[in-house]
Design a protein around this motif. Structure first.
Motif, PDB file in Angstrom:
ATOM      1  N   GLN A 176       0.814  -1.224   0.000  1.00 13.84           N
ATOM      2  CA  GLN A 176       0.000   0.000   0.000  1.00 13.84           C
ATOM      3  C   GLN A 176       0.845   1.271   0.000  1.00 13.84           C
ATOM      4  O   GLN A 176       0.390   2.313   0.452  1.00 13.84           O
ATOM      5  CB  GLN A 176      -0.914  -0.003   1.236  1.00 13.84           C
ATOM      6  CG  GLN A 176      -1.879  -1.171   1.298  1.00 13.84           C
ATOM      7  CD  GLN A 176      -2.855  -1.191   0.136  1.00 13.84           C
ATOM      8  OE1 GLN A 176      -3.292  -0.135  -0.326  1.00 13.84           O
ATOM      9  NE2 GLN A 176      -3.222  -2.376  -0.319  1.00 13.84           N
ATOM     10  N   GLY A 177       2.064   1.218  -0.482  1.00 16.34           N
ATOM     11  CA  GLY A 177       2.934   2.388  -0.462  1.00 16.34           C
ATOM     12  C   GLY A 177       2.495   3.491  -1.408  1.00 16.34           C
ATOM     13  O   GLY A 177       1.630   3.292  -2.264  1.00 16.34           O
ATOM     14  N   VAL A 214       6.551  -1.365 -10.786  1.00 21.03           N
ATOM     15  CA  VAL A 214       6.062  -2.317 -11.782  1.00 21.03           C
ATOM     16  C   VAL A 214       7.225  -3.173 -12.275  1.00 21.03           C
ATOM     17  O   VAL A 214       8.197  -2.663 -12.837  1.00 21.03           O
ATOM     18  CB  VAL A 214       5.405  -1.588 -12.972  1.00 21.03           C
ATOM     19  CG1 VAL A 214       4.965  -2.601 -14.034  1.00 21.03           C
ATOM     20  CG2 VAL A 214       4.214  -0.768 -12.495  1.00 21.03           C
ATOM     21  N   PHE A 215       7.117  -4.476 -12.075  1.00 25.73           N
ATOM     22  CA  PHE A 215       8.162  -5.417 -12.472  1.00 25.73           C
ATOM     23  C   PHE A 215       7.834  -6.021 -13.831  1.00 25.73           C
ATOM     24  O   PHE A 215       6.730  -6.521 -14.055  1.00 25.73           O
ATOM     25  CB  PHE A 215       8.306  -6.513 -11.417  1.00 25.73           C
ATOM     26  CG  PHE A 215       8.884  -6.008 -10.119  1.00 25.73           C
ATOM     27  CD1 PHE A 215      10.226  -6.170  -9.837  1.00 25.73           C
ATOM     28  CD2 PHE A 215       8.079  -5.351  -9.188  1.00 25.73           C
ATOM     29  CE1 PHE A 215      10.768  -5.690  -8.650  1.00 25.73           C
ATOM     30  CE2 PHE A 215       8.599  -4.863  -8.004  1.00 25.73           C
ATOM     31  CZ  PHE A 215       9.958  -5.034  -7.733  1.00 25.73           C
ATOM     32  N   MET A 216       8.828  -5.983 -14.742  1.00 27.41           N
ATOM     33  CA  MET A 216       8.635  -6.396 -16.129  1.00 27.41           C
ATOM     34  C   MET A 216       9.717  -7.415 -16.489  1.00 27.41           C
ATOM     35  O   MET A 216      10.912  -7.132 -16.369  1.00 27.41           O
ATOM     36  CB  MET A 216       8.716  -5.171 -17.044  1.00 27.41           C
ATOM     37  CG  MET A 216       7.779  -4.053 -16.620  1.00 27.41           C
ATOM     38  SD  MET A 216       8.253  -2.426 -17.285  1.00 27.41           S
ATOM     39  CE  MET A 216       7.900  -2.688 -19.033  1.00 27.41           C
ATOM     40  N   ASP A 242       7.065  -1.273   1.893  1.00 28.30           N
ATOM     41  CA  ASP A 242       7.211   0.176   1.718  1.00 28.30           C
ATOM     42  C   ASP A 242       6.553   0.724   0.456  1.00 28.30           C
ATOM     43  O   ASP A 242       6.354   1.934   0.345  1.00 28.30           O
ATOM     44  CB  ASP A 242       8.703   0.544   1.677  1.00 28.30           C
ATOM     45  CG  ASP A 242       9.419   0.144   2.949  1.00 28.30           C
ATOM     46  OD1 ASP A 242       9.018   0.615   4.025  1.00 28.30           O
ATOM     47  OD2 ASP A 242      10.372  -0.653   2.877  1.00 28.30           O
ATOM     48  N   TYR A 243       6.239  -0.160  -0.500  1.00 24.35           N
ATOM     49  CA  TYR A 243       5.731   0.302  -1.794  1.00 24.35           C
ATOM     50  C   TYR A 243       4.590  -0.588  -2.286  1.00 24.35           C
ATOM     51  O   TYR A 243       4.385  -1.707  -1.811  1.00 24.35           O
ATOM     52  CB  TYR A 243       6.851   0.280  -2.847  1.00 24.35           C
ATOM     53  CG  TYR A 243       8.094   1.016  -2.434  1.00 24.35           C
ATOM     54  CD1 TYR A 243       8.165   2.408  -2.494  1.00 24.35           C
ATOM     55  CD2 TYR A 243       9.208   0.323  -1.953  1.00 24.35           C
ATOM     56  CE1 TYR A 243       9.313   3.092  -2.097  1.00 24.35           C
ATOM     57  CE2 TYR A 243      10.355   0.990  -1.555  1.00 24.35           C
ATOM     58  CZ  TYR A 243      10.408   2.375  -1.627  1.00 24.35           C
ATOM     59  OH  TYR A 243      11.545   3.038  -1.232  1.00 24.35           O
ATOM     60  N   ARG A 244       3.866  -0.071  -3.241  1.00 30.76           N
ATOM     61  CA  ARG A 244       2.883  -0.860  -3.965  1.00 30.76           C
ATOM     62  C   ARG A 244       3.652  -1.681  -4.999  1.00 30.76           C
ATOM     63  O   ARG A 244       4.444  -1.131  -5.781  1.00 30.76           O
ATOM     64  CB  ARG A 244       1.874   0.061  -4.664  1.00 30.76           C
ATOM     65  CG  ARG A 244       0.830  -0.626  -5.521  1.00 30.76           C
ATOM     66  CD  ARG A 244      -0.176  -1.358  -4.678  1.00 30.76           C
ATOM     67  NE  ARG A 244      -1.305  -1.829  -5.488  1.00 30.76           N
ATOM     68  CZ  ARG A 244      -2.226  -2.673  -5.024  1.00 30.76           C
ATOM     69  NH1 ARG A 244      -2.160  -3.116  -3.771  1.00 30.76           N
ATOM     70  NH2 ARG A 244      -3.227  -3.046  -5.788  1.00 30.76           N
TER      71      ARG A 244
END
Length: 318
Positions: free
Chosen positions: A63-64, A69-71, A93-95
């Protein structure tokens, strides 16, 4: 006697061909049945969204304030399991979002061309349909570096930064005497299901399993994906399109989006490291050369996670 011998020499090859054909066909139909069972037994962990008639898998957690975005790179059978060891260290720490391209992981195979315009449209649409919102910080591995840079150049307002994982950048393919390579033999063995009789093929070619980074349950699920997603039609098409896609990115105006990268020192092509480093310098990005394989994020997940946090914080401050 000679007539009998001639007949034997004629008939024997025919018998062998018929036997081999029977084995291959039997394996193929059994393989198809097993795939259907495995899909039902192990559903995707994320959302399936329909993009131009093709179901694509998008996994997300966290919920950061920033969305990462992982590609995946070319031929990475399961992007979800490939990136899992890294994104788990960032999810607090991040979405976190993993987009599996057509022909990868739980995503279906697409009949559309694999030019960057089409692939990027699929990625952006899949993210939108799954409820994700720009701006993003992209983590492209290998081949996906081209899509990430193309994306940043076309829609700079959507991308805060790119953090590449031994990424492909414009100019590298043009300098290479040999482009990406896939094996017709491996493709045949996989499509017919014969690879199921050789479990070591999976163990030796699924990097996260080879490095013992998955649990026994995760490895079992990854194995089922491996059997249906090795060197798919879309992956072969990506190989065919890599030169024209690289040229397309080379002709774009640079966006100025910060580009940083973790680079493998084990790549035998010196210009791979040089090209990535040069590209990062143009955007005031950072590069880290690590003594690891091309799947650098599996060799140094803790280090890459920590350095990535530093890069992200610096990007936010600026």
């Amino acid at each position: 006697m000679q007539k009998i011998l001639k007949r034997v020499l004629i008939i024997l090859p025919l018998i062998l061909i018929a036997l081999v054909s029977f084995i291959v066909l039997s394996s193929y139909f059994e393989h198809k049945e097993l795939i259907a069972e495995e899909k039902e037994k192990y559903p995707p962990p994320g959302k399936m969204v329909e993009v131009d008639g093709t179901e694509l898998h998008v996994y997300s957690e966290g919920q950061g304030d920033q969305t990462l975005v992982f590609m995946s790179g070319l031929g990475t059978v399961s992007p979800y399991y490939d990136f899992k060891v890294l994104f788990e260290k960032l999810a607090a720490d991040y979405r976190i979002v993993v987009v599996e391209r057509a022909g990868y992981g739980w995503s279906e195979i697409s009949s559309a061309d694999r030019d960057l315009k089409t692939v990027l449209n699929e990625t952006r649409t899949a993210l939108k349909l799954s409820g994700e919102k720009a701006p993003y910080i992209l983590f492209p591995h290998s081949l996906a570096g081209l899509e990430a840079i193309y994306w940043a150049n076309l829609y700079p307002e959507e991308i805060e930064a790119i953090i590449g994982l031994d990424p492909l950048v414009p100019g590298v393919i043009e300098k290479s005497e040999e482009g990406p390579f896939l094996s017709p033999l491996i493709t045949f063995l996989t499509r017919t299901g014969l690879v199921r009789n050789q479990p070591e093929v999976f163990n030796n070619n699924f990097e996260a399993v080879k490095k013992e980074l998955l649990t026994a349950k995760e490895a079992q699920i990854a194995r089922t994906i491996f059997y249906r997603r090795v060197q798919t039609k879309n992956m072969w098409e990506e190989v065919d399109m890599v030169e024209s896609n690289s040229q397309l990115v080379s002709e774009q105006d640079k966006s100025g989006v910060p580009f940083s990268a973790f680079i493998s020192s084990q790549n035998e092509k010196d210009y791979w490291q040089e090209s990535i480093t040069s590209y990062a310098q143009v955007t005031n990005g950072q590069t880290f050369i690590l003594d690891g394989s091309h799947y650098i994020h599996l060799d140094y997940p803790e280090l890459i996670a920590e350095k990535s946090k530093e890069i992200i914080e610096k990007t936010i401050e600026n």
